[in-house]
Design an enzyme around this catalytic site. Structure first.
Site, PDB file in Angstrom:
ATOM      1  N   SER A 142      -2.233  11.559  11.132  1.00 22.70           N
ATOM      2  CA  SER A 142      -1.210  11.925  10.157  1.00 22.70           C
ATOM      3  C   SER A 142      -1.669  11.440   8.799  1.00 22.70           C
ATOM      4  CB  SER A 142       0.121  11.254  10.526  1.00 22.70           C
ATOM      5  OG  SER A 142       1.058  11.328   9.473  1.00 22.70           O
ATOM      6  N   TYR A 155       5.503   3.514  12.013  1.00 17.72           N
ATOM      7  CA  TYR A 155       4.738   4.734  12.270  1.00 17.72           C
ATOM      8  C   TYR A 155       3.413   4.705  11.521  1.00 17.72           C
ATOM      9  CZ  TYR A 155       3.747   9.775  12.484  1.00 17.72           C
ATOM     10  OH  TYR A 155       3.158  11.011  12.682  1.00 17.72           O
TER      11      TYR A 155
END
Length: 257
Positions: A142, A155
């Site tokens: 990501s 995250y």
């Protein structure tokens, strides 16, 4: 144009393939000529996607798997002599709390799925990828693995871990017939990512994409993954970051009034 995979490397395993990017990647790799194995915890979902792929004239099989269960991963890997492609896509986010009040259980779960899950599959299947003579490991990380933002530390930490895993693996296996590719998407609108992150709160989930013209779709990311995998064997796309045009960084997004 996607190149057809060689016979020795035509099996592609996709984790987290029950929906979103994983399911879209399985469809596109199958269309590119791979025999796709879809894995996820939700057996009914991966079986439905596999049936859809087979009905379209391609080749797919479903295998229920929790990537954090190492014994189950090893048993799964033992079924293959060679594997051409491993797409480490299983992962996800939980919560958006600041560091001061973040839930340690959420942090632990994200690390286990994103990092340890990727480690488990990669370790178990690396000998099979080498044996193919033309293997590819894809890590779907990501943009959170390359920058940070408030409310995302758990995250972000997990995705930084995934990025480092891919970068280090590439150094360690150079000279082996295996490429290591990292795909780092920015804002992708799927049916489940934000909804899962906010514990099923549809209002909070919808605000993530509110006013954003054309966020990325699962198909956009899957097409990018398939493009990198189907490059000639000597071409390694080390890292590919993709964002929608409306997103300049993790913290700067254009939203229409």
């Amino acid at each position: 144009m996607a190149t057809a995979p060689s016979a020795a490397s035509r099996i592609a395993i996709v984790t987290g393939a029950s929906s979103g990017i994983g399911a879209a990647t399985a469809r596109q790799l199958a269309a590119a000529g791979y025999r796709v194995v879809l894995t996820a915890r939700r057996k009914d979902r991966i079986e439905a996607v596999a049936e859809e792929i087979n009905a379209a004239g391609h080749s797919a099989a479903a295998y229920q798997l929790d990537v954090t269960d190492r014994a189950a991963v090893d048993e799964f890997a033992s079924a293959f002599k060679t594997v051409g492609v491993l797409v480490n896509n299983a992962g996800g986010a939980l919560g958006a709390d600041p560091v001061a009040t973040g839930d340690p259980a959420h942090w632990r779960s994200m690390y286990e799925t994103n990092v340890i899950g990727t480690l488990n599959l990669t370790q178990a299947l690396l000998p099979k990828l080498v044996a193919s003579g033309d293997g590819t490991v894809v890590v779907v990380s990501s943009t959170a693995g390359h920058g940070t933002y408030e409310g995302g530390a758990g995250y972000v930490a997990a995705k930084h871990g995934e990025h480092v895993l891919a970068e280090t693996l590439r150094l360690e296996i150079v000279g082996q017939p295996v490429r290591v590719i990292e795909i780092a998407p920015g804002m992708v609108k799927t049916d489940e990512f934000a909804l899962t992150r906010f514990g099923g709160d549809e209002e909070k989930a919808s605000k993530v994409y509110e006013g954003v013209p054309d966020p990325l779709t699962a198909d956009d990311v899957a097409e990018t993954i398939t493009w990198t995998v189907t490059r000639p064997s000597h071409v390694n796309v080390d890292l590919l970051v993709l964002r929608p045009r409306a997103q300049a960084s993790n913290t700067k997004v254009h939203r229409a009034p």
